[in-house]
Motif scaffolding. Structure first.
Motif, PDB file in Angstrom:
ATOM      1  N   TYR A   9       0.863  -1.182   0.000  1.00 55.35           N
ATOM      2  CA  TYR A   9       0.000   0.000   0.000  1.00 55.35           C
ATOM      3  C   TYR A   9       0.892   1.222   0.000  1.00 55.35           C
ATOM      4  O   TYR A   9       1.751   1.375   0.866  1.00 55.35           O
ATOM      5  CB  TYR A   9      -0.921   0.026   1.220  1.00 55.35           C
ATOM      6  CG  TYR A   9      -1.849   1.221   1.187  1.00 55.35           C
ATOM      7  CD1 TYR A   9      -2.953   1.223   0.356  1.00 55.35           C
ATOM      8  CD2 TYR A   9      -1.596   2.346   1.960  1.00 55.35           C
ATOM      9  CE1 TYR A   9      -3.805   2.314   0.294  1.00 55.35           C
ATOM     10  CE2 TYR A   9      -2.432   3.449   1.908  1.00 55.35           C
ATOM     11  CZ  TYR A   9      -3.528   3.423   1.074  1.00 55.35           C
ATOM     12  OH  TYR A   9      -4.365   4.505   1.007  1.00 55.35           O
ATOM     13  N   ARG A  10       0.725   2.074  -0.979  1.00 56.39           N
ATOM     14  CA  ARG A  10       1.532   3.292  -1.089  1.00 56.39           C
ATOM     15  C   ARG A  10       0.726   4.456  -0.539  1.00 56.39           C
ATOM     16  O   ARG A  10      -0.269   4.876  -1.122  1.00 56.39           O
ATOM     17  CB  ARG A  10       1.930   3.525  -2.534  1.00 56.39           C
ATOM     18  CG  ARG A  10       2.809   2.409  -3.037  1.00 56.39           C
ATOM     19  CD  ARG A  10       3.385   2.701  -4.370  1.00 56.39           C
ATOM     20  NE  ARG A  10       4.271   1.621  -4.757  1.00 56.39           N
ATOM     21  CZ  ARG A  10       4.642   1.391  -5.989  1.00 56.39           C
ATOM     22  NH1 ARG A  10       4.203   2.173  -6.964  1.00 56.39           N
ATOM     23  NH2 ARG A  10       5.445   0.398  -6.261  1.00 56.39           N
ATOM     24  N   PHE A  11       1.180   4.967   0.592  1.00 55.41           N
ATOM     25  CA  PHE A  11       0.462   6.040   1.270  1.00 55.41           C
ATOM     26  C   PHE A  11       0.456   7.341   0.469  1.00 55.41           C
ATOM     27  O   PHE A  11      -0.524   8.072   0.476  1.00 55.41           O
ATOM     28  CB  PHE A  11       1.060   6.294   2.660  1.00 55.41           C
ATOM     29  CG  PHE A  11       0.777   5.183   3.620  1.00 55.41           C
ATOM     30  CD1 PHE A  11      -0.457   5.091   4.244  1.00 55.41           C
ATOM     31  CD2 PHE A  11       1.731   4.222   3.896  1.00 55.41           C
ATOM     32  CE1 PHE A  11      -0.730   4.055   5.127  1.00 55.41           C
ATOM     33  CE2 PHE A  11       1.474   3.186   4.775  1.00 55.41           C
ATOM     34  CZ  PHE A  11       0.241   3.103   5.389  1.00 55.41           C
ATOM     35  N   GLU A  12       1.567   7.633  -0.229  1.00 57.90           N
ATOM     36  CA  GLU A  12       1.639   8.907  -0.943  1.00 57.90           C
ATOM     37  C   GLU A  12       0.654   8.983  -2.102  1.00 57.90           C
ATOM     38  O   GLU A  12       0.171  10.063  -2.432  1.00 57.90           O
ATOM     39  CB  GLU A  12       3.077   9.183  -1.421  1.00 57.90           C
ATOM     40  CG  GLU A  12       3.578   8.270  -2.530  1.00 57.90           C
ATOM     41  CD  GLU A  12       4.158   6.943  -2.034  1.00 57.90           C
ATOM     42  OE1 GLU A  12       4.662   6.194  -2.865  1.00 57.90           O
ATOM     43  OE2 GLU A  12       4.100   6.657  -0.829  1.00 57.90           O
ATOM     44  N   THR A  13       0.333   7.850  -2.728  1.00 56.24           N
ATOM     45  CA  THR A  13      -0.624   7.840  -3.831  1.00 56.24           C
ATOM     46  C   THR A  13      -1.935   7.146  -3.467  1.00 56.24           C
ATOM     47  O   THR A  13      -2.845   7.086  -4.289  1.00 56.24           O
ATOM     48  CB  THR A  13      -0.031   7.135  -5.067  1.00 56.24           C
ATOM     49  OG1 THR A  13       0.330   5.796  -4.697  1.00 56.24           O
ATOM     50  CG2 THR A  13       1.174   7.884  -5.596  1.00 56.24           C
ATOM     51  N   GLU A  14      -2.016   6.644  -2.261  1.00 60.32           N
ATOM     52  CA  GLU A  14      -3.209   5.961  -1.743  1.00 60.32           C
ATOM     53  C   GLU A  14      -3.686   4.858  -2.676  1.00 60.32           C
ATOM     54  O   GLU A  14      -4.852   4.775  -3.046  1.00 60.32           O
ATOM     55  CB  GLU A  14      -4.330   6.958  -1.469  1.00 60.32           C
ATOM     56  CG  GLU A  14      -3.968   7.976  -0.416  1.00 60.32           C
ATOM     57  CD  GLU A  14      -5.087   8.961  -0.156  1.00 60.32           C
ATOM     58  OE1 GLU A  14      -6.084   8.967  -0.901  1.00 60.32           O
ATOM     59  OE2 GLU A  14      -4.957   9.731   0.816  1.00 60.32           O
ATOM     60  N   GLU A  15      -2.761   3.987  -3.089  1.00 57.26           N
ATOM     61  CA  GLU A  15      -3.123   2.889  -3.962  1.00 57.26           C
ATOM     62  C   GLU A  15      -2.517   1.582  -3.481  1.00 57.26           C
ATOM     63  O   GLU A  15      -1.484   1.557  -2.831  1.00 57.26           O
ATOM     64  CB  GLU A  15      -2.697   3.163  -5.404  1.00 57.26           C
ATOM     65  CG  GLU A  15      -1.199   3.214  -5.605  1.00 57.26           C
ATOM     66  CD  GLU A  15      -0.829   3.483  -7.055  1.00 57.26           C
ATOM     67  OE1 GLU A  15      -1.554   3.037  -7.954  1.00 57.26           O
ATOM     68  OE2 GLU A  15       0.196   4.123  -7.274  1.00 57.26           O
ATOM     69  N   THR A  45       6.362   4.206 -11.139  1.00 58.77           N
ATOM     70  CA  THR A  45       6.626   5.595 -11.503  1.00 58.77           C
ATOM     71  C   THR A  45       7.611   5.681 -12.658  1.00 58.77           C
ATOM     72  O   THR A  45       8.180   6.725 -12.907  1.00 58.77           O
ATOM     73  CB  THR A  45       7.171   6.374 -10.290  1.00 58.77           C
ATOM     74  OG1 THR A  45       8.351   5.710  -9.820  1.00 58.77           O
ATOM     75  CG2 THR A  45       6.146   6.445  -9.178  1.00 58.77           C
TER      76      THR A  45
END
Length: 64
Positions: A9-15, A45
């Motif tokens: 889970y990537r918090f910076e992109t919420e995905e 990215t």
């Protein structure tokens, strides 16, 4: 041979990103092995886009 699968889970992109991969290991002798790995990530990215991407690795590992 080995396989891997996972979720991040990537918090910076919420995905939620999944990954799946595998590889091979071959012992050349008692101290050296050849490693080949490939992994697919569902989002990345690379090139400033959110498309999935493959990551590959070839290596030589020495154990003393």
């Amino acid at each position: 041979a080995h396989a891997r699968a996972g979720l991040d889970y990537r918090f910076e992109t919420e995905e939620l990103v999944y990954l799946i991969g595998g590889g091979l290991e071959y012992w050349l002798n008692d101290t050296a092995r050849l490693e080949l790995d490939a992994t697919y990530y569902s989002s990345g990215t690379a090139g400033n886009s959110a498309d999935g991407y493959f990551e590959g690795r070839i290596g030589l590992d020495f154990s003393l």
